[in-house]
Design a protein around this motif. Structure first.
Motif, mmCIF file in Angstrom:
data_model
loop_
_atom_site.group_PDB
_atom_site.id
_atom_site.type_symbol
_atom_site.label_atom_id
_atom_site.label_comp_id
_atom_site.label_asym_id
_atom_site.label_seq_id
_atom_site.Cartn_x
_atom_site.Cartn_y
_atom_site.Cartn_z
ATOM 1 N N SER A 1 1.021 -1.223 0.053
ATOM 2 C CA SER A 1 0.003 0.165 -0.076
ATOM 3 C C SER A 1 0.911 1.315 -0.070
ATOM 4 O O SER A 1 2.182 1.094 0.141
ATOM 5 N N ARG A 2 0.236 2.545 -0.137
ATOM 6 C CA ARG A 2 0.933 3.597 -0.176
ATOM 7 C C ARG A 2 1.585 3.944 1.087
ATOM 8 O O ARG A 2 2.920 4.320 1.267
ATOM 9 N N ASP A 3 0.995 3.683 2.191
ATOM 10 C CA ASP A 3 1.568 3.565 3.625
ATOM 11 C C ASP A 3 2.804 2.787 3.938
ATOM 12 O O ASP A 3 3.900 2.969 4.167
ATOM 13 N N GLU A 4 2.629 1.564 3.183
ATOM 14 C CA GLU A 4 3.683 0.458 3.279
ATOM 15 C C GLU A 4 5.025 0.936 2.603
ATOM 16 O O GLU A 4 6.366 0.480 2.919
ATOM 17 N N LEU A 5 4.622 1.590 1.424
ATOM 18 C CA LEU A 5 5.715 2.129 0.408
ATOM 19 C C LEU A 5 6.499 3.538 1.248
ATOM 20 O O LEU A 5 7.760 3.536 0.826
ATOM 21 N N ASN A 6 5.893 3.954 2.112
ATOM 22 C CA ASN A 6 6.488 5.011 2.916
ATOM 23 C C ASN A 6 7.370 4.386 4.205
ATOM 24 O O ASN A 6 7.855 5.185 4.700
#
Length: 334
Positions: A116-121
């Motif tokens: 997810s976007r959060d996991e990519l951060n």
């Protein structure tokens, strides 16, 4: 660095990165991306491969020890790390430590579900983006799926029209493994070269008794009972509604062009030849163009768009009832 799957091969030709993160839920693209990296690495002398499956109880220290170790004969290595979920706290810390000083004699390939976007951060993902390459794999739909099918067929020397590619897309419904198998079947059946829509239909449709082109011919000729009999037969044999809708929509759009061009004074034979409408289809189109009102044909095409939304689950309803409505509008109009 982040790349799309279709950009990976060109990037590999330019050189290898120390890390590749392949993230997504589409198995064919994930597998082929990993295969491309391994092949490029082997071509550059990475002859050893170590495989790690991250499961409950997995020892991340074992993975780190493998990264720190030096092969006896100095061979270059591919470290293949498979995860069924995002890294836990221990795993994220281990990946961060690895990425802080990646070994010069190894390439790490990490394969895991979609991030997810959060996991990519997260810290480890940002480090991976800085040190290596992240490839996000997404399911293909619409134009992207059609373009993928076109590239896949071209790879085997096959050439199909956009209408045929849309038929194949409707048949596989986004399942790229099934699509690859169907394309292989086309290559086996017909060899390299141009593949006509009828050949694609014959190869991918399992209807033994009924044929969607029999349906459209009966519809254009105004044979109401035969049209419904074939339609219900296709439904009973398990043919996918999008395949039937593709055939009906293709014929109605062609019919609208025939009516428009002949109204402008162009000769019927020339218009039909330009649209590659021959033999029995030619006779059916010529009669239908004279029998049907063009506004009624355009209304039927608009109804096909609604049936498409129903078939995709975007609107409530039964797609087979919608298909019957379209067929009856054309077969019974005078």
């Amino acid at each position: 660095m982040r790349l799309r799957p279709d950009q990976l091969v060109e990037a590999l030709d330019r050189g290898l990165a120390p890390l590749y993160v392949l993230s997504g839920d589409e198995p064919l693209q994930l597998g082929e991306a990993a295969d491309a990296i391994r092949m490029a690495a082997r071509d550059r002398g990475y002859g050893l491969r170590e495989l790690f499956h991250v499961e409950p109880g997995f020892s991340w220290s074992t993975f780190l020890e493998a990264g720190d170790s030096v092969p006896l004969f100095g061979d270059r290595r591919i470290l293949d790390l498979r995860l069924n979920a995002k890294p836990d706290k221990e795993g994220a810390a281990a990946l961060l430590r690895y990425l802080d000083r990646p070994p010069a004699d190894a390439i790490l390939i990490v394969i895991l579900p979609r991030l997810s976007r959060d996991e990519l951060n997260t810290a480890w993902a940002r480090a991976a983006d800085r040190v290596g390459v992240i490839v996000q794999v997404w399911p293909l739909q619409g134009r992207e799926l059609v373009a993928w099918l076109d590239r896949r067929m071209n790879r085997l020397g096959l050439l199909a029209d956009q209408s045929g590619l849309r038929l194949l897309a409707a048949r596989v419904e986004g399942n790229l493994l099934a699509a690859a198998q169907e394309i292989e079947k086309l290559h086996i059946l017909y060899g390299a070269g141009r593949i006509e829509d009828e050949q694609i239909l014959a190869a991918v449709c399992d209807c033994a008794r009924y044929d969607v082109f029999d349906l459209t011919t009966a519809m254009l000729e105004g044979h109401t009972l035969r049209t419904l009999r074939i339609l219900y037969g296709l439904e009973g044999e398990g043919v996918a509604p999008p395949v039937v809708l593709w055939a009906i929509t293709r014929e109605l759009r062609s019919l609208a062009v025939v009516q428009k061009d002949t109204t402008r004074g162009l000769p019927m034979d020339g218009v039909l030849a330009r649209l590659r409408i021959f033999d029995k289809r030619k006779e059916a189109f010529a009669r239908a163009a004279k029998r049907l009102d063009r506004d009624g044909v355009l209304d039927a095409i608009r109804l096909c768009c609604r049936v498409d939304r129903v078939a995709k689950g975007l609107e409530p309803g039964n797609p087979w009832l919608g298909l019957a409505d379209v067929c009856l509008r054309i077969a019974t109009s005078h």
